[in-house]
Every structure is written in structure tokens, then in C-alpha cells.
Design an enzyme around this catalytic site. Structure first.
Site, PDB file in Angstrom:
ATOM      1  N   HIS A  84     -12.996  10.266  -8.039  1.00  0.00           N
ATOM      2  CA  HIS A  84     -12.004  10.316  -9.111  1.00  0.00           C
ATOM      3  C   HIS A  84     -10.863  11.284  -8.780  1.00  0.00           C
ATOM      4  CE1 HIS A  84     -15.106   8.103 -11.192  1.00  0.00           C
ATOM      5  NE2 HIS A  84     -14.151   7.678 -12.002  1.00  0.00           N
ATOM      6  N   CYS A 142       0.819  -1.223   0.000  1.00  0.00           N
ATOM      7  CA  CYS A 142       0.000   0.000   0.000  1.00  0.00           C
ATOM      8  C   CYS A 142       0.851   1.272   0.000  1.00  0.00           C
ATOM      9  CB  CYS A 142      -0.964  -0.001   1.180  1.00  0.00           C
ATOM     10  SG  CYS A 142      -2.228  -1.280   1.025  1.00  0.00           S
ATOM     11  N   GLU A 174     -13.249  -0.009   2.366  1.00  0.00           N
ATOM     12  CA  GLU A 174     -12.189   0.127   1.379  1.00  0.00           C
ATOM     13  C   GLU A 174     -12.180  -1.041   0.396  1.00  0.00           C
ATOM     14  OE1 GLU A 174      -8.026   1.642   2.361  1.00  0.00           O
ATOM     15  OE2 GLU A 174      -7.687  -0.517   2.114  1.00  0.00           O
TER      16      GLU A 174
END
Length: 144
Positions: free
Chosen positions: A78, A37, A130
Site C-alpha cells: 500500500h 505506464c 506484475e
């Protein structure tokens, strides 16, 4: 819309509003403990915001659903979350746009808006999923 079951928050308010939304966003966690990550990657986050209160505004709404969406979805959908370094800091001032920090930040944005309303609704919970198997719940501590 995906039907979601999320933890319920206990409160004494008469009204409770829940707004669900999905946000496509990228981030990375700049810390060696983050493993893979550490590198930029994306998620389709599922967010639920719970707002409660005892009084309705002049419009007959606790809060307008559209306004909640504008505050969160329109701001983060986005996007690359790391581009807003001032916003996504942990409590010690370190920059980590983790799911935990995202949930707390969404709470802070919503509550700042609610504080300006005469009937004083409260954001009592923010749920951020998530991945299909990982989520965070943020609940502010009750004020003494």
C-alpha cells in the site's frame, strides 16, 4: 494463497527457503518509452524470494519467514513506490521503479539483512509478477 509456479534457480546449497507474498503498490515509469505506464497506476505484485544456505541459525531456521515478510511486505505494501527515489534507481542512477528494478531492490534489501547473520545464507532469486502475464526474475551474479 495463489499457488504459483516460478523458475527454479540452480545452486549447491543444502537448504532452500521460499517466501511468497503479495503487495499492493502504485508506481509510474518516468520515461517516454513507458507509454501508458508513464502515468500513476497500481498492481497487486506477487513476490517470491528464494534464500539458500548450508547451515541453520541458532533458532533452527535458515531465516525466519516473518523477518523476510517484515523487510519487504511491511515496507512496500500500500505504497507509491516512486516516493522512495533513493531506493528505486537503475544501475546507471536513473530513477525507474520498473519491475526489474523492484526485483533487484528487493534482493538488495534481503541480502543486506542476510549478510549480518553468522551462518551467511544467500538470496539466490527474487521473482516479481506484475500482472498475470508479465514477470521478472532477478538472480545475482555468482561471486568469483
Amino acid at each position: 494463497m495463489l499457488q504459483q509456479i516460478y523458475p527454479q534457480v540452480q545452486h549447491d546449497f543444502q537448504y532452500e527457503l521460499n517466501k511468497d507474498m503479495t503487495i499492493a503498490a502504485a508506481h509510474y515509469i518516468p520515461h517516454e518509452d513507458a507509454g501508458q505506464c508513464q502515468y500513476i497506476h497500481g498492481h497487486t505484485y506477487f513476490i517470491n524470494i528464494t534464500i539458500a544456505g548450508d547451515e541453520l541459525g541458532d533458532s533452527g531456521f535458515l531465516v525466519n519467514f516473518r523477518r523476510v515478510k517484515e523487510l519487504v511486505h511491511n515496507r512496500f505494501d500500500h505504497s507509491v513506490l516512486n516516493n522512495d527515489k533513493a531506493l528505486f534507481n537503475d544501475e546507471d542512477g536513473n530513477f525507474f521503479p520498473s519491475t526489474e528494478v523492484i526485483a533487484r531492490t528487493v534482493y538488495e534489501i534481503i541480502q543486506a539483512e542476510l549478510d549480518g547473520l553468522a551462518h551467511k545464507p544467500q538470496c539466490v532469486q527474487v521473482f516479481v509478477r506484475e500482472t498475470p502475464t508479465s514477470y521478472v526474475v532477478y538472480r545475482p551474479k555468482k561471486k568469483a
